[in-house]
Every structure is written in C-alpha cells, then in structure tokens.
Design a protein around this motif. Structure first.
Motif, PDB file in Angstrom:
ATOM      1  N   UNK A  83      59.405  22.915 117.531  1.00 43.76           N
ATOM      2  CA  UNK A  83      60.624  22.649 117.740  1.00 43.76           C
ATOM      3  C   UNK A  83      61.055  21.472 118.806  1.00 43.76           C
ATOM      4  N   UNK A  84      60.393  21.271 119.844  1.00 45.10           N
ATOM      5  CA  UNK A  84      60.536  20.398 120.930  1.00 45.10           C
ATOM      6  C   UNK A  84      59.877  19.036 119.977  1.00 45.10           C
ATOM      7  N   UNK A  85      58.742  18.904 119.475  1.00 42.75           N
ATOM      8  CA  UNK A  85      58.298  17.815 118.910  1.00 42.75           C
ATOM      9  C   UNK A  85      59.140  17.262 117.834  1.00 42.75           C
ATOM     10  N   UNK A  86      59.724  18.524 117.209  1.00 44.66           N
ATOM     11  CA  UNK A  86      60.930  18.058 116.101  1.00 44.66           C
ATOM     12  C   UNK A  86      62.191  17.063 116.681  1.00 44.66           C
ATOM     13  N   UNK A 130      67.790  26.335 121.498  1.00 41.38           N
ATOM     14  CA  UNK A 130      68.911  26.784 121.970  1.00 41.38           C
ATOM     15  C   UNK A 130      68.778  28.287 122.821  1.00 41.38           C
ATOM     16  N   UNK A 131      67.695  28.792 122.428  1.00 40.67           N
ATOM     17  CA  UNK A 131      67.450  30.146 123.224  1.00 40.67           C
ATOM     18  C   UNK A 131      66.798  30.154 124.552  1.00 40.67           C
ATOM     19  N   UNK A 132      66.319  28.874 124.809  1.00 44.45           N
ATOM     20  CA  UNK A 132      65.777  28.636 126.163  1.00 44.45           C
ATOM     21  C   UNK A 132      66.580  27.663 127.015  1.00 44.45           C
ATOM     22  N   UNK A 133      67.019  28.130 128.078  1.00 44.73           N
ATOM     23  CA  UNK A 133      67.815  27.321 129.089  1.00 44.73           C
ATOM     24  C   UNK A 133      67.126  26.051 129.456  1.00 44.73           C
ATOM     25  N   UNK A 134      65.937  26.116 129.497  1.00 49.10           N
ATOM     26  CA  UNK A 134      65.253  24.832 129.971  1.00 49.10           C
ATOM     27  C   UNK A 134      65.057  23.816 128.706  1.00 49.10           C
ATOM     28  N   UNK A 169      67.529  24.127 125.926  1.00 49.92           N
ATOM     29  CA  UNK A 169      68.820  24.000 125.281  1.00 49.92           C
ATOM     30  C   UNK A 169      69.224  22.527 125.016  1.00 49.92           C
ATOM     31  N   UNK A 170      69.085  21.792 125.892  1.00 49.97           N
ATOM     32  CA  UNK A 170      69.622  20.303 126.006  1.00 49.97           C
ATOM     33  C   UNK A 170      69.198  19.406 124.679  1.00 49.97           C
ATOM     34  N   UNK A 171      68.063  19.623 124.241  1.00 49.16           N
ATOM     35  CA  UNK A 171      67.425  18.828 123.149  1.00 49.16           C
ATOM     36  C   UNK A 171      68.179  18.877 121.850  1.00 49.16           C
ATOM     37  N   UNK A 172      68.802  20.020 121.438  1.00 57.31           N
ATOM     38  CA  UNK A 172      69.371  20.030 119.914  1.00 57.31           C
ATOM     39  C   UNK A 172      70.647  19.007 120.080  1.00 57.31           C
ATOM     40  N   UNK A 173      71.536  18.972 120.980  1.00 58.01           N
ATOM     41  CA  UNK A 173      72.640  18.244 120.955  1.00 58.01           C
ATOM     42  C   UNK A 173      71.957  16.671 121.545  1.00 58.01           C
ATOM     43  N   UNK A 174      70.901  16.424 122.203  1.00 61.34           N
ATOM     44  CA  UNK A 174      70.372  15.125 122.412  1.00 61.34           C
ATOM     45  C   UNK A 174      69.719  14.618 121.046  1.00 61.34           C
ATOM     46  N   UNK A 175      69.285  15.406 120.239  1.00 58.91           N
ATOM     47  CA  UNK A 175      68.795  15.226 118.937  1.00 58.91           C
ATOM     48  C   UNK A 175      69.912  14.542 118.106  1.00 58.91           C
ATOM     49  N   UNK A 176      70.875  15.228 118.409  1.00 61.48           N
ATOM     50  CA  UNK A 176      72.241  14.822 117.441  1.00 61.48           C
ATOM     51  C   UNK A 176      72.756  13.537 117.953  1.00 61.48           C
ATOM     52  N   UNK A 177      72.547  12.882 119.029  1.00 58.27           N
ATOM     53  CA  UNK A 177      73.323  12.241 119.855  1.00 58.27           C
ATOM     54  C   UNK A 177      74.361  12.485 120.620  1.00 58.27           C
ATOM     55  N   UNK A 178      74.488  13.620 120.921  1.00 55.92           N
ATOM     56  CA  UNK A 178      75.743  14.086 121.734  1.00 55.92           C
ATOM     57  C   UNK A 178      74.997  14.397 123.464  1.00 55.92           C
ATOM     58  N   UNK A 179      75.021  13.324 124.104  1.00 56.39           N
ATOM     59  CA  UNK A 179      74.494  13.239 125.200  1.00 56.39           C
ATOM     60  C   UNK A 179      75.334  14.048 126.036  1.00 56.39           C
ATOM     61  N   UNK A 180      76.746  14.004 125.799  1.00 56.12           N
ATOM     62  CA  UNK A 180      77.634  14.734 127.027  1.00 56.12           C
ATOM     63  C   UNK A 180      77.374  16.321 126.894  1.00 56.12           C
ATOM     64  N   UNK A 181      76.942  16.709 125.710  1.00 56.92           N
ATOM     65  CA  UNK A 181      76.828  18.075 125.607  1.00 56.92           C
ATOM     66  C   UNK A 181      75.393  18.349 126.149  1.00 56.92           C
ATOM     67  N   UNK A 182      74.523  17.665 126.005  1.00 60.07           N
ATOM     68  CA  UNK A 182      73.081  17.716 126.495  1.00 60.07           C
ATOM     69  C   UNK A 182      73.128  17.681 128.016  1.00 60.07           C
ATOM     70  N   UNK A 183      73.701  16.943 128.442  1.00 55.21           N
ATOM     71  CA  UNK A 183      73.852  16.912 130.042  1.00 55.21           C
ATOM     72  C   UNK A 183      74.559  17.898 130.395  1.00 55.21           C
ATOM     73  N   UNK A 184      75.442  18.357 130.031  1.00 55.92           N
ATOM     74  CA  UNK A 184      76.319  19.581 130.382  1.00 55.92           C
ATOM     75  C   UNK A 184      75.398  20.940 130.359  1.00 55.92           C
ATOM     76  N   UNK A 185      74.542  20.900 129.277  1.00 57.80           N
ATOM     77  CA  UNK A 185      73.687  22.100 129.129  1.00 57.80           C
ATOM     78  C   UNK A 185      72.546  22.161 130.256  1.00 57.80           C
ATOM     79  N   UNK A 186      72.176  21.010 130.578  1.00 60.83           N
ATOM     80  CA  UNK A 186      71.157  20.635 131.749  1.00 60.83           C
ATOM     81  C   UNK A 186      71.747  21.258 133.057  1.00 60.83           C
ATOM     82  N   UNK A 187      73.046  20.904 133.478  1.00 62.87           N
ATOM     83  CA  UNK A 187      73.860  21.428 134.376  1.00 62.87           C
ATOM     84  C   UNK A 187      73.736  22.959 134.582  1.00 62.87           C
ATOM     85  N   UNK A 188      74.160  23.452 133.462  1.00 68.57           N
ATOM     86  CA  UNK A 188      74.183  24.788 133.257  1.00 68.57           C
ATOM     87  C   UNK A 188      72.756  25.555 133.513  1.00 68.57           C
ATOM     88  N   UNK A 189      71.739  24.805 133.564  1.00 70.08           N
ATOM     89  CA  UNK A 189      70.608  25.522 133.913  1.00 70.08           C
ATOM     90  C   UNK A 189      70.224  25.469 135.430  1.00 70.08           C
TER      91      UNK A 189
END
Length: 687
Positions: A403-406, A420-424, A426-446
């Motif tokens: 999944x990370x490679x994808x 999305x099941x792993x806190x560490x 979970x930032x990559x799905x929104x990052x892959x979609x170009x949603x960096x705000x959500x990706x960074x917020x997810x990193x904060x939550x970890x």
C-alpha cells in the motif's frame, strides 16, 4: 517433378526480422559524441565493455550524415589495410592511403581493437592530419594495436568510456522487447545475468519469449520470469570457459559450485590445487571469508543445464537449506535501515529464491520491500511485497508495504485504503490524493506535534543511553547474536525486529534506537516522523529526529528555506541510497533557491533522481517534472488532465490527432506516468 503439395515453404524466423530496440539511456553520451563530430572537432574514441551499445550510440550520432565506415575483424589482422580494402586500391602504401582518404570528412572505425597494423597506422595518421573527423570504437579488455591506443593516450582524440546501461534503462529496453513491462524482479535477474551485454540480453529475452517462460500477472499486467534459464548458443558461448574444462576433477568442482548456489562453499572443503588453477583462469572468485563462488552469474545456470539427471540429483542433494541464510540477509538489511544506510548490498539468497520460484517467507519479503521502498524503488518494493503475500496472503507488513508503494506512486482508492488503519501511515492516502492539509493533520494526530509521548529527546523509553530496555549494548532482547528473539524464525508480524541496536558511531545511526520493537509503521519509527519533512511541514519533525542525523538536517534546512543546505543534505541522502528522499530534497531546494542557476541545477538533479525511482509521485515532487516538458507538451498535458480526448485537443489547438498522441507519449515518458489517470494529480499539485 514435385507436385504443388510437395513444395516446401520456409517461414522466416522472428529473429531474422527483429526491429532494433529503441535507443535508450544514452542521451548525454549522444550529445557528447555529436559535439565531437561538429566542424572543427577531431572526433572521439568510444570504449566500453562488450555489448554495451557502442555501435548503436555511434550510429545514432551519425544518423543522417555522410560517413565512411571500416571495421576490424579477427581473421584479417595479418592482411595489410584489410579494414580499408573497400576504400583503397590493392597494393597501396601508407603514404598513398593517407592521400587517398584525405578527402573523407567523417570516418567510423568499428572494433578498432581488431584492426591490422597497417590499418591502425593509417587511422593514426588520419588523426594526426586532422582533416577527417574520426569515431573510433574499442572494446574494453582487448589489446588494441599500439597506433590505436595512442589515439587517446597521445591525446589526439578525446575518449568516452561507456559504462553498462543502468538497470532502469535496461527495464525500458526489456519492456520494448517483451511487448510490455517486465516485473522488477525479472528485470533485476536479467540485468544481473547479462552484466550489461545488451546483445546477450536480447538473445536471452528472445529465448524466454520463444519458450513461453514469461508469464503475465493479471493484476499488474507485468511479465514475470521464474525458474530455469534457457541455454541458448550465445549463453553456451559465454560459458565456454567452464564448459571446455575437460579435467574431471576441475569439472566436479565447477559443478559442485553451480549446484551449491546460492550459498558459497568453503575453500577448505575443496581441493586447493584445483581451486588455484581455476582461480588463475578467472573462473572462480574467492572472498575474504574464503568462500568460493563461480566468477560469472551465467556459469551456474549453464552448468546445471548441461548436467545429466543423475549428476544433477546427486549434486542437488548436497545443497544446504537457505532458511538461516535468508534470516541473516533480513537481519543485515534491517540493521542498514536502522542505520539510515540503504546503499546497494549483495542479497544473493533472496534473489536466488525468487529466480528459482521458491516460496519467499513473508518476514523476509517485508524487509526486502521496505528496503527497496526507502531506496525509492517503488515497483520493486511492491514486487517483493507480492512475493510475501503469495505465501502469507494476510501478512500485515507485506500488505502495508504494498500500500505504501502504491500511495507514493500516486495511486488512490482501494490499493492504499489499508494505510488508514495504521496511525503512522494514515497520512499517505490523503497525500496521494493531493490533500496535504488532511495529511499533515493526520500526522499531528499521531503525536508529531511535540514528540512528548516518544521520549525522543532523552531516549528514556528506548534505553538509548543505557540500552537497558532495548538491549542495545548486550543484544539480550534484540537477538543480534543468536537471532533467538528476533522473530526471524517464527515470522513475528514484520520480521523487522532483528538488530535494533545501532552498532555504529555514524550520526544517522541514532535513528535506529527509535524503531519500535514490533511495528515499524507507527510514530516511533523515525521514517514516520520524517514523513512530515517530505510532506512540507519540517518544524513538526525537528524535535522528533536525532539532531545530528541527516534526516534532521533535512528538516532544519527546509524549515530555514536554506537552498544550499538542502543541496548538501540531498547529496548525502543520495550517497546513503535514499534516491527518492534525495530527489525530494532537491525539488524542495528548487523552490527556495534565490540564485536561478542553483535552482536549475537542483531541478536537473531532482528530475534525474526521480526518474530512477520507478514512477514515484509524491507531494514534494509535484510540479517539478512539469517544468521539464516543452511548452506544447505542458499545454496538451493540461488539456488531457482536464478530460479532453486527443481529438478534442487536436481540434482546439489545430493539430493532427497523431501529433497530439506523440506529444502525450513523450510527456508520459518524462512524467513517469502510465496513462491519463495520473495526469490530474500531477497537474493540480502546486509547483
């Protein structure tokens, strides 16, 4: 008289009608050669190993020009001016030959190491005279006539030393020859077996196709190759040195080594006198550990193919189990990951297991996938993860690596939902979609905001100072000495537990103590904290990374907007094998450099590294490759990303549909995109 039904017809074989492979991977060399053939330049000598593509490079450089051609041949070295026979009258002298050829403006001398002495002297005199631009091709390892060698040693002509074609360019050639992309592990095997000899590579690929040994994966549409090596006449010729050994004792040792692969035999288990003879003839390699191996990777497959059934059965029975060797390779790769050093390292056991179609333990495959992903080899990482899932379909680590490679290849949807099941991760799905705000917020939550939960400043939770809890000093809990608790034997979920100790004084080593004992995909892992740097929020990671490591230097340089510092850390990351991280650091430097020249240099390096990362498309790289397209390509790509068809684009820009298709194909190649599906992600990202 034969009846019409008796007439025999002969169908031409495919090999007699083969089209040349596309010219690939030599753009810089091609530009150098063409410059050497411009007016006022003397030409060039091109040297390189057999089969590296010297002749093809020369023909591309000379395409469309008027050029005379000569070539040396082994059987005519005793005949004066044999190579020039079609250009000179019989019985000519050297002086007269120089006069007759003085009007030739351009001359290609192929296989110049095989020229007869008179032809070599003539070539040298033409270089001295300076009226004829010379392109001289010489094979490495051969002994050219003295007059030919003096062309470059005497500084009459510049010399271009060709290296074997890199693996990524070899993959492009193989895809063209196979009619579709080859799986990365198959590419690695072919590249390793052929050692840069493109003629041998093509011969072997043709044999694989003719014997239907390439299988297509329904999920990836890639061609895979497992099992035997088809022994062609060209392969037998390459292995002639071992096949021609008639001494029974020598052949027994060679066969024993062939059937012992992938594990080396100890020198003290073999006859030393025979080993000395075989080593002197270049057939064996003896390592510092006194382990003995065959010198060429092709020798083993050919010797095994030539052995009879009974001999093969006897020698196969002596082969040792590879289980402990696979465990040792996995442990070694894990320690390298923890030391922030993922430079290429030999892993013959795992490669042999894949090549032979042996089941690959999921714990080993997960380590190989992670190592490849950190190197930026995303397609290879996915291939290793799939190998592990073939034996353990629910293995968590292999599924996460896939999944990370994808995600880091820009894919969205189902392939990356697992992250999305792993806190560490979970930032990559929104990052892959170009949603960096959500990706960074997810990193904060970890917990990446302060790092307070992880004891990263003091190492209190991991025993970094005393090793009390991690066993870094004694290895008691990490199993470094015995492997008893490393999880390699039992297949504990990831197989990444072995070797948690740094074992080095290198500054980057200290990231190793941060790796979680059981799961590398959470915020305890330094590479998870480093994701904040890759996603453009370096301040959130600075406190989580050891201050004297290269990952922290990257974070601080990006936080300061320091272009020169980013260039330095990118070079360090590249040296350590982190090609994708280095490409991202250079791409980030482009945006902060105040000097336009420095920005252009950083962009060039970023693009060159990104092209080696097997289709990587991460936020840090977004917008970078678009700058490498021509203005027309950018225009067409933008319209294609908006959903217009080729015909609609052609009508809007007053172009032919074919021209639009050609521009898109060139853009796909530069962008590392397979089709239109990736274009919106690339175009919509901020530059």
């Amino acid at each position: 008289m034969p009846t019409p039904h008796d007439v025999t017809t002969f169908e031409p074989q495919d090999r007699t009608l083969r089209l040349p492979w596309p010219f690939t991977g030599r753009d810089e060399e091609l530009a150098l050669v063409r410059r050497s053939l411009t007016v006022g330049r003397p030409g060039m000598v091109i040297t390189g190993p057999a089969g590296c593509g010297r002749t093809r490079l020369a023909m591309e450089a000379l395409r469309g020009t008027d050029c005379a051609r000569v070539a040396g041949t082994p059987g005519t070295r005793d005949l004066p001016f044999a190579a020039f026979a079609h250009l000179l009258p019989e019985g000519v002298t050297l002086h007269r030959a120089v006069q007759l050829l003085s009007g030739v403006r351009q001359l290609l001398a192929d296989d110049a190491h095989l020229l007869d002495d008179a032809s070599a002297a003539l070539l040298h005199q033409l270089a001295v005279q300076g009226r004829t631009r010379l392109l001289v091709l010489v094979t490495d390892g051969a002994r050219p006539p003295g007059a030919v060698a003096r062309l470059w040693t005497g500084e009459l002509l510049p010399r271009l030393a060709l290296e074997p074609l890199p693996r990524e360019d070899t993959a492009t050639l193989l895809g063209a020859g196979a009619g579709g992309p080859l799986e990365p592990l198959a590419v690695n095997r072919l590249h390793r077996l052929c050692g840069g000899d493109l003629r041998l590579l093509r011969d072997l690929l043709d044999a694989l196709r003719e014997q239907s040994l390439l299988t297509r994966d329904a999920d990836t549409d890639e061609r895979a190759w497992r099992g035997r090596v088809p022994v062609t006449p060209a392969l037998r010729e390459r292995a002639a040195a071992v096949l021609a050994r008639t001494c029974p004792d020598e052949r027994e040792i060679l066969d024993r080594l062939a059937f012992a692969e992938p594990l080396p035999l100890a020198a003290d288990a073999l006859d030393l006198r025979i080993l000395e003879r075989l080593e002197a003839d270049g057939l064996l390699d003896v390592g510092d550990d006194t382990a003995v191996r065959l010198a060429h990777p092709l020798h083993g497959p050919v010797l095994r193919a030539e052995a009879g059934r009974l001999r093969a059965r006897r020698l196969t029975g002596r082969r040792r189990s590879t289980a402990s060797a696979l465990d040792a390779e996995a442990a070694g790769l894990t320690r390298r990951i923890e030391r922030a050093d993922v430079r290429t390292t030999p892993t013959p056991v795992g490669e042999w297991a894949v090549a032979e179609g042996e089941p690959v333990p999921a714990r080993y495959a997960a380590v190989r996938a992670r190592f490849s992903r950190l190197r930026g080899e995303l397609r290879e990482a996915a291939a290793w993860a799939r190998e592990g899932l073939a034996t353990a379909p629910q293995d968590r680590a292999c599924r996460t690596e896939l999944a990370l490679a994808a995600a880091q290849s820009g894919e969205t949807g189902t392939p990356i939902d697992l992250l999305a099941e792993h806190p560490g991760t979970a930032a990559w799905p929104p990052a892959a979609r170009g949603d960096l705000d959500t990706a960074l917020k997810t990193l904060e939550e970890t917990g990446l905001e302060t790092g307070a939960e992880f004891g990263l400043e003091t190492g209190a939770e991991f025993g970094l100072e005393t090793g009390a809890e991690s066993g870094l000093e004694t290895g008691a809990e990490s199993g470094l000495e015995t492997g008893a608790e490393s999880g390699l034997e039992t297949g504990a979920e990831t197989g990444l537990e072995t070797g948690t100790g740094p074992g080095s004084d290198d500054p980057c080593t200290r990231t190793s103590g941060l790796c979680h004992a059981h799961d590398p995909y959470n915020a305890h892992d330094p590479y998870i904290a480093y994701d904040a740097v890759r996603l453009g929020a370096p301040r959130r990671a600075i406190g989580l990374l050891p201050s004297d490591g290269c990952l922290a230097r990257h974070a601080r340089a990006l936080a300061r907007g320091d272009g020169p510092a980013l260039d330095l850390v990118a070079a360090e990351l590249e040296e350590r094998g982190f090609l994708l991280f280095a490409a991202e650091a250079y791409a980030q430097a482009v945006r902060v450099h105040r000097d336009a020249g420095a920005a252009r240099t950083a962009r060039t390096r970023a693009v060159a590294l990104a092209r080696r990362c097997q289709g990587a498309r991460t936020p840090a790289l977004s917008g970078l490759v678009l700058g490498e397209l021509t203005a027309r390509q950018r225009q067409i790509v933008t319209l294609a990303a908006a959903g217009l068809s080729n015909r609609q684009i052609a009508e809007r820009l007053t172009l032919s549909v074919r021209t639009v298709g050609n521009h898109l194909y060139g853009a796909y190649t530069r962008l590392g995109a397979g089709d239109r599906g990736a274009l919106p992600w690339l175009v919509d990202q901020p530059a």
